[in-house]
Scaffold this active site. Structure first.
Site, PDB file in Angstrom:
ATOM      1  N   ASP A 182      19.094 -70.384 -59.854  1.00  0.00           N
ATOM      2  CA  ASP A 182      17.993 -71.061 -59.185  1.00  0.00           C
ATOM      3  C   ASP A 182      18.540 -72.339 -58.554  1.00  0.00           C
ATOM      4  OD1 ASP A 182      15.235 -71.637 -58.530  1.00  0.00           O
ATOM      5  OD2 ASP A 182      14.688 -70.505 -60.319  1.00  0.00           O
ATOM      6  N   ASP A 221      14.408 -72.756 -54.563  1.00  0.00           N
ATOM      7  CA  ASP A 221      13.076 -73.227 -54.908  1.00  0.00           C
ATOM      8  C   ASP A 221      12.465 -74.016 -53.746  1.00  0.00           C
ATOM      9  OD1 ASP A 221      11.108 -73.642 -57.196  1.00  0.00           O
ATOM     10  OD2 ASP A 221      11.535 -75.723 -56.662  1.00  0.00           O
ATOM     11  N   GLU A 280      12.279 -69.327 -51.650  1.00  0.00           N
ATOM     12  CA  GLU A 280      10.860 -69.420 -51.995  1.00  0.00           C
ATOM     13  C   GLU A 280      10.187 -70.283 -50.933  1.00  0.00           C
ATOM     14  OE1 GLU A 280       8.054 -70.827 -55.723  1.00  0.00           O
ATOM     15  OE2 GLU A 280       9.692 -72.099 -55.045  1.00  0.00           O
ATOM     16  N   HIS A 295       7.605 -66.551 -62.841  1.00  0.00           N
ATOM     17  CA  HIS A 295       7.352 -67.611 -63.818  1.00  0.00           C
ATOM     18  C   HIS A 295       6.165 -68.491 -63.448  1.00  0.00           C
ATOM     19  CE1 HIS A 295       9.673 -69.484 -60.649  1.00  0.00           C
ATOM     20  NE2 HIS A 295       9.332 -70.677 -61.106  1.00  0.00           N
ATOM     21  N   ASP A 296       5.667 -68.377 -62.220  1.00  0.00           N
ATOM     22  CA  ASP A 296       4.543 -69.189 -61.759  1.00  0.00           C
ATOM     23  C   ASP A 296       3.241 -68.410 -61.648  1.00  0.00           C
ATOM     24  OD1 ASP A 296       5.891 -71.603 -61.527  1.00  0.00           O
ATOM     25  OD2 ASP A 296       6.510 -71.218 -59.461  1.00  0.00           O
TER      26      ASP A 296
END
Length: 569
Positions: A101, A209, A268, A340-341
């Site tokens: 990440d 991210d 993302e 994860h969100d």
């Protein structure tokens, strides 16, 4: 993206690991790198090609690792840099690539860069972050004196006053996550150097991210007011800013160009449009391989994520269909339900009741994996993990959830109504420990887990499904095997069928020598197949999720029935 020479990731499947919730090797209740190493055979058995690790860097853990204080070290809660090297080596031995990440829109406020930046207005690194004076005519710290009216993603303003210097710094997320100033070439060079260091260490790429927030309008204008809030929406100034393409192309040139390794980059990008995604993922532009978009996971939101609405399947078809068509000739799709969100898809879009949980989980998986793009499986999704049980606000750990609860309490909201909104929408639904077996803490840890294990783990776990040929796990294995083997699933043209049907989702995937029909009943209402899709009658079943059941009828699309059929053309 031509069928003659497709990139390797067009036939790949990625698995996301959220390390603190995956597997704990030392009994401290928090997952770690050696825990992941101990479960690599599970991932190899599943058949995934890539493991994406959510952040394991050194961090104060204000936002569970998305606040990084050292990009070149591992946080002790997860292990050591040597442990990560060993994990990468073990994964590579099994033919699995490892993606890190990359969180470079912001750092932790404890990162040495920011510590230096805030030390003085004359600091050489002052311009590495966004510092601004109070609003004209107002004193620092006065209500409304923030440089802009923007609202943070984690509630409250996006500006935090530094008492020592009398200026504010920008943080789109937590106040402990100050935004880097990518306008400064020294910032970009430092990020590029760090990325090269990781690739040289054996990492196979990056999931980036909120990467579409790194370019911001230099004047940082106020945004339109948000109803019911003292703040405004500043997203027009920081989503897909004026220099984003330049920054991404520079990153590709400085970090990835000329390397022989098979790498992967996925960005993302909240709020990204189809047209923007086409540009970013156009191979000729040399920016990114694919993006994560959020359109489909916002279809069940009202005024915000805490205002849940039922998903209309026709809306989902319109969204997925638009993305499939828009990236058909240029660019590439990322396919996902869970991460994860996001809350668990089987609870959100399926039916997690005992009667239909297995069938709806496999139906949703078939629907997703049948599309054109690279599928992403989030940990636990392969066994049908569901949303957890939340008795009170005290059970949650997520900063976004807790901030929303506190803000709601401040404005006098009914506590029961707030809890009712948190339960289905909190990010913590994705963060309960992976359910490996039926023991007390689901085989996740021998200690006390950092967040409670879902009580349903006694029935829903990896051990219970591993040898079951009809389990959710087995179905994911079959879907991944099919993608690896079948060129039509990998690259075939997509065409939506039945766009106005509220329960049945159907489409074709077509190459020169084959046509596959994917048909999924996203409901508990049965339908005569011939009435809906005459071409499905008599077609060869390639993969189904209910054909083993005693009540299965080839002529009837049963509740949560999903089939991939080979049709005559």
């Amino acid at each position: 993206m031509t069928p003659a020479n497709p990139p390797w990731w067009t036939s790949a499947v990625v698995y996301q690991v959220y390390p603190r919730s995956f597997a704990d090797s030392d009994g401290d209740g928090i997952g770690d790198l050696n825990g992941i190493r101990g479960k690599l055979d599970h991932l190899a058995d599943l058949g995934v090609d890539v493991v994406w690790l959510s952040p394991v860097y050194r961090s104060p853990q204000d936002d569970n690792g998305y606040d990084i204080s050292d990009y070149r070290d591992v946080d002790p809660v997860f292990g050591t840099l040597a442990d990560l090297d060993a994990l990468i080596a073990d994964a590579h031995e099994r033919g699995i690539k490892v993606v890190m990440d990359l969180v470079v829109n912001h750092t932790s406020d404890e990162h040495p860069w920011f510590v230096e930046s805030r030390s003085s207005t004359a600091s050489p690194k002052r311009d590495w972050y966004w510092w601004r004076d109070p609003r004209d005519g107002m004193s620092a710290g006065a209500p409304g004196a923030e440089p802009t009216n923007w609202r943070s993603f984690f509630s409250g303003p996006t500006w935090e006053l530094d008492e020592a210097t009398g200026q504010y710094y920008l943080h789109l997320f937590s106040r402990k996550q100050p935004d880097l100033n990518w306008e400064n070439p020294e910032v970009r060079a430092a990020v590029h150097e760090m990325m090269r260091w990781w690739l040289d260490r054996g990492v196979d790429g990056f999931r980036m991210d909120v990467i579409n927030m790194i370019s911001k309008q230099a004047d940082l204008p106020d945004g339109p007011p948000i109803e019911g809030s003292p703040h405004g929406d500043g997203s027009a100034a920081y989503l897909f800013g004026p220099r984003l393409h330049e920054f991404l192309a520079e990153m590709h040139r400085e970090v990835f160009a000329g390397r022989d390794a098979q790498l992967i980059t996925v960005g993302e990008m909240p709020g990204v449009t189809v047209e923007q995604a086409r540009e970013v993922t156009d191979p000729s532009r040399r920016e990114l391989d694919m993006v994560f978009q959020f359109e489909h996971v916002g279809l069940d939101h009202g005024v915000d994520k805490w205002d849940a609405r039922p998903l209309r399947l026709t809306d989902l078809k319109a969204s997925f269909g638009r993305w499939q068509a828009g990236l058909a000739d240029v660019g590439w799709n990322s396919l996902y339900w869970d991460n994860h969100d996001q809350p668990r898809a089987v609870s959100r879009f399926g039916d997690d009741s005992p009667r239909y949980r297995r069938d709806s989980a496999t139906c949703l998986a078939t629907l997703l994996h049948g599309h054109r793009g690279t599928p992403y499986v989030y940990q636990g999704e392969e066994i049908g993990m569901a949303n957890s049980v939340w008795g009170s606000v005290r059970d949650f750990r997520d900063i976004e959830t807790l901030n929303h609860a506190a803000e709601s309490a401040d404005r006098g909201a009914d506590p029961d109504e707030v809890l009712a909104a948190l339960r289905p929408a909190s990010r913590d639904n994705a963060r309960t420990p992976v359910q490996w077996d039926a023991t007390e803490h689901a085989g996740f840890t021998t200690g006390e887990p950092w967040i409670a294990v879902n009580p349903d783990h006694v029935e829903w776990n990896v051990a219970a499904q591993r040898e079951d040929p009809h389990s959710v796990l087995a179905h994911h294995r079959a879907l991944i095997t099919l993608r690896h083997a079948n060129r039509t699933i990998q690259l075939g043209a997509f065409a939506m069928l039945l766009p106005d049907h509220e329960h049945v989702y159907a489409f074709t995937r077509t190459t020169d020598d084959e046509q596959l029909l994917v048909v999924c009943n996203v409901s508990a209402t049965p339908y005569e197949l011939a009435d809906l899709l005459p071409q499905a009658v008599g077609a060869e079943l390639v993969l189904g999720n209910r054909d083993h059941l005693p009540d299965h009828d080839p002529a009837v699309l049963g509740p949560w029935d999903a089939r991939i059929l080979r049709t005559t053309r």
